[in-house]
Design a protein around this motif. Structure first.
Motif, short mmCIF file in Angstrom:
data_model
loop_
_atom_site.label_atom_id
_atom_site.label_comp_id
_atom_site.label_asym_id
_atom_site.label_seq_id
_atom_site.Cartn_x
_atom_site.Cartn_y
_atom_site.Cartn_z
N ASN A 214 -2.57 5.88 9.64
CA ASN A 214 -3.81 6.63 9.44
C ASN A 214 -4.70 5.86 8.45
O ASN A 214 -4.20 5.07 7.65
CB ASN A 214 -3.56 8.06 8.95
N PRO A 215 -6.00 6.06 8.51
CA PRO A 215 -6.93 5.29 7.67
C PRO A 215 -6.69 5.46 6.17
O PRO A 215 -6.89 4.51 5.42
CB PRO A 215 -8.30 5.84 8.08
N LYS A 216 -6.29 6.65 5.73
CA LYS A 216 -6.08 6.87 4.30
C LYS A 216 -4.96 5.99 3.76
O LYS A 216 -5.05 5.44 2.65
CB LYS A 216 -5.75 8.35 4.02
N THR A 217 -3.91 5.84 4.54
CA THR A 217 -2.79 4.99 4.11
C THR A 217 -3.26 3.55 3.96
O THR A 217 -2.92 2.87 2.97
CB THR A 217 -1.64 5.06 5.13
N ALA A 218 -4.04 3.06 4.91
CA ALA A 218 -4.56 1.70 4.83
C ALA A 218 -5.49 1.54 3.64
O ALA A 218 -5.49 0.51 2.97
CB ALA A 218 -5.29 1.35 6.13
N MET A 219 -6.30 2.58 3.37
CA MET A 219 -7.23 2.52 2.25
C MET A 219 -6.48 2.36 0.92
O MET A 219 -6.82 1.51 0.10
CB MET A 219 -8.08 3.78 2.20
N PHE A 220 -5.44 3.17 0.73
CA PHE A 220 -4.67 3.08 -0.51
C PHE A 220 -3.93 1.75 -0.61
O PHE A 220 -3.77 1.19 -1.69
CB PHE A 220 -3.69 4.25 -0.62
N GLY A 221 -3.48 1.23 0.53
CA GLY A 221 -2.85 -0.09 0.53
C GLY A 221 -3.83 -1.16 0.10
O GLY A 221 -3.49 -2.06 -0.68
N ALA A 222 -5.06 -1.09 0.61
CA ALA A 222 -6.09 -2.06 0.24
C ALA A 222 -6.45 -1.95 -1.24
O ALA A 222 -6.63 -2.96 -1.93
CB ALA A 222 -7.33 -1.86 1.11
N ILE A 223 -6.55 -0.72 -1.74
CA ILE A 223 -6.85 -0.50 -3.16
C ILE A 223 -5.76 -1.12 -4.02
O ILE A 223 -6.03 -1.73 -5.05
CB ILE A 223 -6.99 1.00 -3.45
N SER A 224 -4.51 -0.97 -3.59
CA SER A 224 -3.39 -1.51 -4.34
C SER A 224 -3.48 -3.02 -4.47
O SER A 224 -3.31 -3.58 -5.56
CB SER A 224 -2.07 -1.11 -3.66
N ILE A 225 -3.75 -3.71 -3.35
CA ILE A 225 -3.87 -5.17 -3.39
C ILE A 225 -5.03 -5.59 -4.29
O ILE A 225 -4.91 -6.51 -5.10
CB ILE A 225 -4.09 -5.73 -1.97
N PHE A 226 -6.17 -4.91 -4.15
CA PHE A 226 -7.35 -5.27 -4.95
C PHE A 226 -7.07 -5.12 -6.45
O PHE A 226 -7.36 -6.03 -7.25
CB PHE A 226 -8.54 -4.41 -4.55
N TRP B 109 3.83 9.87 1.31
CA TRP B 109 3.38 11.23 1.63
C TRP B 109 2.10 11.18 2.46
O TRP B 109 1.95 11.88 3.46
CB TRP B 109 3.14 12.02 0.35
N VAL B 110 1.17 10.32 2.04
CA VAL B 110 -0.11 10.18 2.76
C VAL B 110 0.14 9.67 4.18
O VAL B 110 -0.52 10.11 5.13
CB VAL B 110 -1.07 9.25 1.99
N ALA B 111 1.07 8.75 4.32
CA ALA B 111 1.41 8.22 5.65
C ALA B 111 1.93 9.32 6.56
O ALA B 111 1.67 9.33 7.76
CB ALA B 111 2.43 7.10 5.52
N ALA B 112 2.68 10.25 5.99
CA ALA B 112 3.29 11.32 6.78
C ALA B 112 2.31 12.44 7.11
O ALA B 112 2.43 13.10 8.15
CB ALA B 112 4.49 11.91 6.04
N THR B 113 1.32 12.67 6.23
CA THR B 113 0.46 13.84 6.37
C THR B 113 -1.01 13.53 6.62
O THR B 113 -1.76 14.42 7.03
CB THR B 113 0.54 14.69 5.08
N ASN B 114 -1.42 12.29 6.33
CA ASN B 114 -2.84 11.92 6.39
C ASN B 114 -3.67 12.78 5.44
O ASN B 114 -4.85 13.06 5.70
CB ASN B 114 -3.39 12.02 7.82
N GLU B 115 -3.05 13.23 4.36
CA GLU B 115 -3.73 14.07 3.38
C GLU B 115 -3.44 13.58 1.97
O GLU B 115 -2.35 13.05 1.70
CB GLU B 115 -3.28 15.53 3.50
N PHE B 116 -4.42 13.77 1.08
CA PHE B 116 -4.20 13.50 -0.33
C PHE B 116 -4.53 14.76 -1.12
O PHE B 116 -5.66 15.27 -1.04
CB PHE B 116 -5.05 12.34 -0.85
N GLY B 117 -3.54 15.25 -1.87
CA GLY B 117 -3.75 16.46 -2.65
C GLY B 117 -2.81 16.50 -3.84
O GLY B 117 -2.38 15.46 -4.34
N ILE B 118 -2.44 17.69 -4.26
CA ILE B 118 -1.61 17.86 -5.46
C ILE B 118 -0.23 17.23 -5.27
O ILE B 118 0.35 16.68 -6.22
CB ILE B 118 -1.48 19.36 -5.83
N GLU B 119 0.28 17.27 -4.04
CA GLU B 119 1.64 16.74 -3.81
C GLU B 119 1.71 15.22 -4.01
O GLU B 119 2.50 14.76 -4.85
CB GLU B 119 2.13 17.13 -2.40
#
Length: 299
Positions: free
Chosen positions: A118-130, A162-172
């Motif tokens: 999902n796009p959110k997982t890729a986004m966080f991966g890119a942020i991590s590298i940067f 978690w984001v990879a499994a749900t495509n969501e970012f929240g409190i969890e």
């Protein structure tokens, strides 16, 4: 003659594979993938083996790319330190161009793999590298605050699952992020304590006070306590679907007390042996804590 040629080829490939593992820091990458998988199991309603593969493969590529970029940037400094002078680039076994190609290819392949999830997982991966390559790495020779900055990309993997499994970012996933975020300070400061003399050869400023003193040890204790508190927050039922039973919370808190013991021992003795014990305790803690979280969900 054929046997000798085959042996030579086998040895060559073994050396190439060994250098690939070194440039990507394979053991670190595997530990990161483990954290991501734990986060995935916590977030998933149904387990998808394809998703697990993409997360594991993409996660390894992301970490491997970050480490390859890091070793290109720090090649001259690595040559000054005992623990890094035999890495592929400073030792001359791998060219900067080859390392850059590996880093770029891993970045592209990793991002594509995570984007398929999902796009959110890729986004966080890119942020991590940067953050790791463009902010944390340059700051290591400038200020001890680099550890604070580096804790952000370092805390992403547990959350990423978690984001990879749900495509969501929240409190969890936010809670999973905070657990691993605070864990990194005692872990890396213990490592920085052990390797302080070597780090100084490369000009790295890794300890919060710049010295192996009680001030640094006290901060390690404080961050360990924060880690312990945040690790059991889900037991109070305020973190959405991320839940923790009382038994699991007690077990995790007890493991945290074990880590705190070694942190206090470092404060008392201020020696490398105590720092090493704390570092090993921190690795044990983060691994077992994640296992307890996952097991607790499924029993």
């Amino acid at each position: 003659m054929k046997t000798a040629v085959q042996t030579a080829k086998s040895t060559l490939w073994s050396l190439i594979f060994a250098d690939f593992k070194e440039i990507t820091k394979a053991r670190l990458a595997v530990s990161v993938v483990f954290s991501s998988i734990a986060g995935y199991f916590l977030g998933a309603v149904e387990i998808s083996y394809l998703s697990l593969f993409l997360l594991s493969f993409g996660g390894y590529c992301m970490v491997g790319a970050s480490n390859a970029f890091n070793q290109v940037i720090e090649k001259d400094l690595d040559a000054l330190m005992n623990r890094t002078k035999n890495r592929p680039i400073p030792s001359g076994r791998m060219s900067v161009t080859t390392a850059m190609v590996i880093a770029v290819v891993l970045t592209i392949v990793g991002l594509v793999s995570l984007y398929i999830l999902n796009p959110k997982t890729a986004m966080f991966g890119a942020i991590s590298i940067f953050l790791y390559t463009s902010v944390y790495t340059p700051l290591k020779t400038k200020t001890p605050l680099s550890v604070f900055v580096g804790a952000f990309p370092g805390a992403i993997p547990f959350m990423l699952g978690w984001v990879a499994a749900t495509n969501e970012f929240g409190i969890e996933p936010g809670t999973l992020f905070m657990i691993q975020f605070f864990w990194q300070f005692p872990h890396f400061w213990a490592l920085g304590w052990m390797l302080d003399e070597d780090y100084k050869k490369g000009g790295f400023k890794m300890l919060p006070t710049g010295k192996k003193d009680k001030g640094t040890a006290l901060q390690i204790i404080m961050y360990t306590i924060w880690m312990m508190v945040i690790s059991i927050i889900p037991v109070f039922g305020i973190t959405g679907r991320l839940q923790l039973s009382i038994v699991a919370a007690i077990l995790i808190f007890a493991m945290g007390l074990g880590m705190l013991f070694f942190a206090m021992r470092l404060y008392e003795r201020k020696d490398n042996k105590s720092a090493k014990n704390l570092m090993l305790a921190s690795v044990t803690y983060i691994t077992l804590m994640q296992v307890v979280y996952v097991v607790d969900k499924f029993i």
